[in-house]
Design a protein around this motif. Sequence first.
Motif, mmCIF file in Angstrom:
data_model
loop_
_atom_site.group_PDB
_atom_site.id
_atom_site.type_symbol
_atom_site.label_atom_id
_atom_site.label_comp_id
_atom_site.label_asym_id
_atom_site.label_seq_id
_atom_site.Cartn_x
_atom_site.Cartn_y
_atom_site.Cartn_z
ATOM 1 N N LEU A 67 65.542 40.949 13.805
ATOM 2 C CA LEU A 67 65.008 41.916 15.256
ATOM 3 C C LEU A 67 65.132 41.114 16.526
ATOM 4 C CD1 LEU A 67 65.297 44.921 15.371
ATOM 5 C CD2 LEU A 67 62.823 44.983 15.428
ATOM 6 N N LEU A 126 68.437 39.641 17.285
ATOM 7 C CA LEU A 126 69.407 40.849 17.842
ATOM 8 C C LEU A 126 68.804 41.053 19.220
ATOM 9 C CD1 LEU A 126 69.785 43.570 15.336
ATOM 10 C CD2 LEU A 126 71.589 42.133 16.510
ATOM 11 N N ASN A 148 70.421 49.057 24.729
ATOM 12 C CA ASN A 148 70.226 48.307 23.141
ATOM 13 C C ASN A 148 68.858 47.563 23.155
ATOM 14 O OD1 ASN A 148 70.875 47.266 20.512
ATOM 15 N ND2 ASN A 148 72.612 46.446 21.316
ATOM 16 N N VAL A 159 66.048 48.256 24.944
ATOM 17 C CA VAL A 159 65.130 49.435 24.933
ATOM 18 C C VAL A 159 65.061 49.788 23.572
ATOM 19 C CG1 VAL A 159 64.345 51.376 25.945
ATOM 20 C CG2 VAL A 159 65.482 49.711 27.459
ATOM 21 N N GLY A 160 66.014 50.273 22.983
ATOM 22 C CA GLY A 160 65.896 50.581 21.583
ATOM 23 C C GLY A 160 65.244 49.868 20.640
ATOM 24 N N LEU A 161 65.628 48.522 20.515
ATOM 25 C CA LEU A 161 64.796 47.828 19.502
ATOM 26 C C LEU A 161 63.453 47.532 19.785
ATOM 27 C CD1 LEU A 161 67.896 45.322 19.138
ATOM 28 C CD2 LEU A 161 67.222 47.111 17.762
ATOM 29 N N LEU A 190 61.548 49.507 21.233
ATOM 30 C CA LEU A 190 60.512 50.523 20.920
ATOM 31 C C LEU A 190 60.396 50.607 19.302
ATOM 32 C CD1 LEU A 190 60.086 53.204 22.250
ATOM 33 C CD2 LEU A 190 62.037 54.310 21.410
ATOM 34 N N ALA A 191 61.600 50.373 18.806
ATOM 35 C CA ALA A 191 61.164 50.308 17.218
ATOM 36 C C ALA A 191 60.362 49.199 16.968
ATOM 37 C CB ALA A 191 62.665 49.886 16.560
ATOM 38 N N LEU A 248 56.661 50.394 18.075
ATOM 39 C CA LEU A 248 56.095 51.655 17.100
ATOM 40 C C LEU A 248 55.981 51.033 15.757
ATOM 41 C CD1 LEU A 248 57.833 54.819 18.501
ATOM 42 C CD2 LEU A 248 55.816 53.433 19.116
ATOM 43 N N ARG A 249 56.664 49.872 15.157
ATOM 44 C CA ARG A 249 56.481 49.518 14.017
ATOM 45 C C ARG A 249 54.983 49.099 13.767
ATOM 46 N NH1 ARG A 249 61.379 46.375 11.179
ATOM 47 N NH2 ARG A 249 62.162 48.358 11.270
ATOM 48 N N VAL A 269 59.449 51.160 28.961
ATOM 49 C CA VAL A 269 59.501 52.755 28.383
ATOM 50 C C VAL A 269 58.817 52.277 26.999
ATOM 51 C CG1 VAL A 269 60.762 54.579 27.317
ATOM 52 C CG2 VAL A 269 61.311 53.611 29.506
ATOM 53 N N ARG A 285 55.307 53.809 25.736
ATOM 54 C CA ARG A 285 55.163 54.657 24.480
ATOM 55 C C ARG A 285 54.304 54.165 23.588
ATOM 56 N NH1 ARG A 285 54.446 57.250 21.275
ATOM 57 N NH2 ARG A 285 55.973 58.659 19.558
ATOM 58 N N PRO A 344 64.541 57.416 21.229
ATOM 59 C CA PRO A 344 65.659 56.532 20.792
ATOM 60 C C PRO A 344 66.870 57.591 20.897
ATOM 61 C CG PRO A 344 63.535 56.785 19.321
ATOM 62 C CD PRO A 344 63.449 57.697 20.756
ATOM 63 N N LEU A 391 68.696 57.247 24.087
ATOM 64 C CA LEU A 391 69.115 55.837 23.988
ATOM 65 C C LEU A 391 70.488 55.516 23.225
ATOM 66 C CD1 LEU A 391 65.992 53.518 23.692
ATOM 67 C CD2 LEU A 391 67.659 53.673 25.743
ATOM 68 N N GLU A 402 74.014 54.785 25.311
ATOM 69 C CA GLU A 402 74.774 53.493 25.028
ATOM 70 C C GLU A 402 76.042 53.855 24.464
ATOM 71 O OE1 GLU A 402 72.263 50.990 22.459
ATOM 72 O OE2 GLU A 402 74.065 49.888 22.073
ATOM 73 N N VAL A 424 77.871 44.819 20.149
ATOM 74 C CA VAL A 424 76.468 45.273 20.484
ATOM 75 C C VAL A 424 75.948 46.717 20.274
ATOM 76 C CG1 VAL A 424 75.131 45.094 22.742
ATOM 77 C CG2 VAL A 424 76.564 43.226 22.288
ATOM 78 N N GLY A 437 73.125 47.750 17.979
ATOM 79 C CA GLY A 437 71.912 48.878 18.561
ATOM 80 C C GLY A 437 71.750 50.027 17.727
ATOM 81 N N LEU A 467 68.484 50.842 15.607
ATOM 82 C CA LEU A 467 67.540 52.003 15.681
ATOM 83 C C LEU A 467 67.500 52.909 14.480
ATOM 84 C CD1 LEU A 467 68.028 53.408 19.301
ATOM 85 C CD2 LEU A 467 65.939 52.541 18.302
ATOM 86 N N PHE A 498 65.208 51.433 12.064
ATOM 87 C CA PHE A 498 63.836 51.840 12.490
ATOM 88 C C PHE A 498 63.397 53.125 11.710
ATOM 89 C CE2 PHE A 498 61.536 53.738 16.028
ATOM 90 C CZ PHE A 498 60.007 53.422 15.629
ATOM 91 N N GLN A 553 60.512 54.560 9.354
ATOM 92 C CA GLN A 553 59.567 55.618 9.769
ATOM 93 C C GLN A 553 59.697 56.652 8.673
ATOM 94 O OE1 GLN A 553 60.276 56.820 13.599
ATOM 95 N NE2 GLN A 553 58.172 55.989 14.410
#
Lengths: 438, 406
Positions: free
Chosen positions: A19, A22, A327, A329-331, A333-334, A337-338, A421, A425, B16, B19, B23, B295, B299, B303, B306, B310
Amino acid sequence: MFTYYCDLALRSLKRNRVLTALMVLAIAVGIGASMTTLTVMHLLSGDPLPGRSAHIFYPQVDPSPASFAKHPLDMMDYRSALDLWSAHRADRQALIADSPVKLRAPEANVPPLMRTMLATTSDFFAMFDVPFAYGNAWTAQDDADRARVAVISSELNNRLFGGKDSIGKILRIRDSDVRIVGVLAPWRPSPQFYTVVAGNYANGQTADFYAKTEDVFAPFSSALEINDGNFQQFTCWGMPARAGHLTDSPCVWVSLWVQLDGAAKVAEYRGFLAHYAQQQKTLGRFAKDDTRMLDLMGWLDYNHVVPSDVKLQMWLAFAFLAICLCNTVGLLLAKFLRRSGEIGVRRAMGASRRAIFGQCLIEAGMIGFLGGVGGWLLTLFGLWLIRNQPVAYADLAHLDAGMFALTFAVSVAVSLLAGVVPAARASRIAPGLQLKTL
Amino acid sequence: MQIQPILAALRKHKIPAFLIVLEIALACAVLCNAVFMIGQRIGEMRVPNAIDEAGIGYISVRGTDPNLANADIPRDLDALRQIPGVTASAAFNMIPLGGSGWNTDVGTSPENLLSKDSPNVAQYMFTQQGPEALNLRLLQGRSFSGEEYAASTLGDDFMPTAHVVLVTRSLAERLWPGESALGKRIWIGKQTNYTVVGVVADVLRPNQNGLGAAGFHWSLFLPVSPNKGMGAYLVRSAPQDRERVLRAAVQKIESLSPAAVVKGRLFSDIRDKFFANTRSMVWMLVLVCVVMLAVTAFGIVGLTSFWVGQRRRQIGIRRAVGATRGHILQYFQTENFLLSSAGVAIGMILAFGINLYLMQHYQMTRMPWVYLPASAIALWLLGQLAVLAPALRAANVPPVVATRSV
């Protein structure tokens, strides 16, 4: 606390290498693309005469028939240019005309070369801050005497004389022998601003404005004699009687640059130019009394000197960076939160939301820094690619210190932005809920 | 497949979801325009040019005495024609795609010169065998006769004293739309006019001269006898001989005119150089598209992985109460499809807007609408492909997960 958070961030980054890789890669690619194009843009849109460009002006008059053009033409006819130049109403003034010439040096054992000669006047060198390696510019007297003298570029000096002091040596331009009075130090204005014309007709393909400078500079009056018949018109509204011989032709082909120090002088010169155009109209030589006088940067803007491909590439790269940002931001966040459980524990033990937010941002910033390193390497690679392109500005594409620093600044800024963000969060994670599930 | 529960779940993951949509929207907008630009540039590079591009070598000779040209040129041409393999050779003033060239405004009458009706055209001039050296394809009328070459000299103004001219089909249509051009007169300057004796297939100009694609085929051809101003030779041979012939030709001219600056180039190299910028822009656009799609795909993978992590427990519960692996797989695929759909919807609007902006500022033409659905489909497929791995992992979550640690 900061170093502790850095340590935590490093540990966290190590925990999920894929991750992390990436994210770093996404930022690096985005930064690499943007910084490559931004560097090129920066090099091509810069001021070729920093500090002086505001005093350099490009006067224009319109000698063409009434129906021929809506605006003053990009260059001048010989007579108008010479009239304005010999009035000496500016602090410095230089006439300019390019032409191809055959060069030989009797002393050097080099086959004849075809190069471009700039016919100009003595003020050219002082006005444009042209650096000399040996010797000096010719004098105003040489201009008047049609002296057979020349200044050569450092590249030509290397080619013909091995880079040694060649003052006083003879250069054969076409069939005339001229004496070298000056050798330039390497000089690479970007763009070659003093010959920029016709940008409005180039459809955005203006890369050639960034070509290297001419190799021979000779007094205007002498050059006209030496290379008679080889001058090229910018445009004509009638056939020249003798092709390549343009002094009495219905053609525009000469540029005039003037240096005016101070607003009063600028206003005065504008008045002089308008007066000249009116006078010529009264005499019947001009059909219109339009004039225009832009300063150097204004003239470059008017000609849209930056190639439209370069601008397009820059926008493209920034759109690309935006995608990479999404991209990341999303990663992030993941990733944050994990770690909800861990954050919940910290919160339960008394860490404030602000502390969590800070910790997350530091982690984001660290990714940004790593991405910056990758982005810097990719920028170097991108610029190397551009240097290998067959474009006139290829040799200019280098990363300077400012852009180097900017690479890291942008990279960290982008990743912090991307981190806001997700960090916000993460800092809102309710401790109780997380502790229950542990 | 029910969409309702998917939407309900997405509502819990607004950021997410947003996002991914953003994207995909950006990727779609950039992809549309980039692919359109690539297509345009490739089209530019493929414009027809009715000459024998594979067999032509071009030798420019500069720095000779112009007053000796009428003696030098026949001597040089004789020598060139003796090179084995040369099928035709002539002196020219310029070459298609050569970069700089000779342009002039022409009119159909002396009155409409310098008006809107007087297009700017490329003025090719050549000596005898010129049409054969280029391999001009005659569509109507005839080529020049030997006398017409011999009788035509260049004055001080560099205008041939000939009275005949060949024009390209595009120029004929521009000057006399819907009419036959044969026998019509072209005026260059108020005093000089030439009669059209033939129409040839479209030949490119040395440069676009600011006219864009429309004027790229506006060329005319004039016959001249050996004269000053004809600074280059063309040699034509079979394609497999061209390199040898060009080398031999340069050597011959160099030995005949030792003081001249001689440079030989194959036409294929001239073409490559002319389009070098275009080609590098195409590669750059392709590179950007590929990396951008990669990319975006990563992405989505990130996500979705993830999300899957979850929701392991929920997936377990669903499996425990009877959902098959297929159901789970479908769930994630549908979810991705919904997000992609929202993304491409926004992206298409964005792409259209960008195209409008580019049309205003960068001489771009309107993008044909097919690019929009095409890139939408591309992104849908990309999304489905990217979601496959995480979705399969989700489908493999065993039902027993549901019974642990609830």
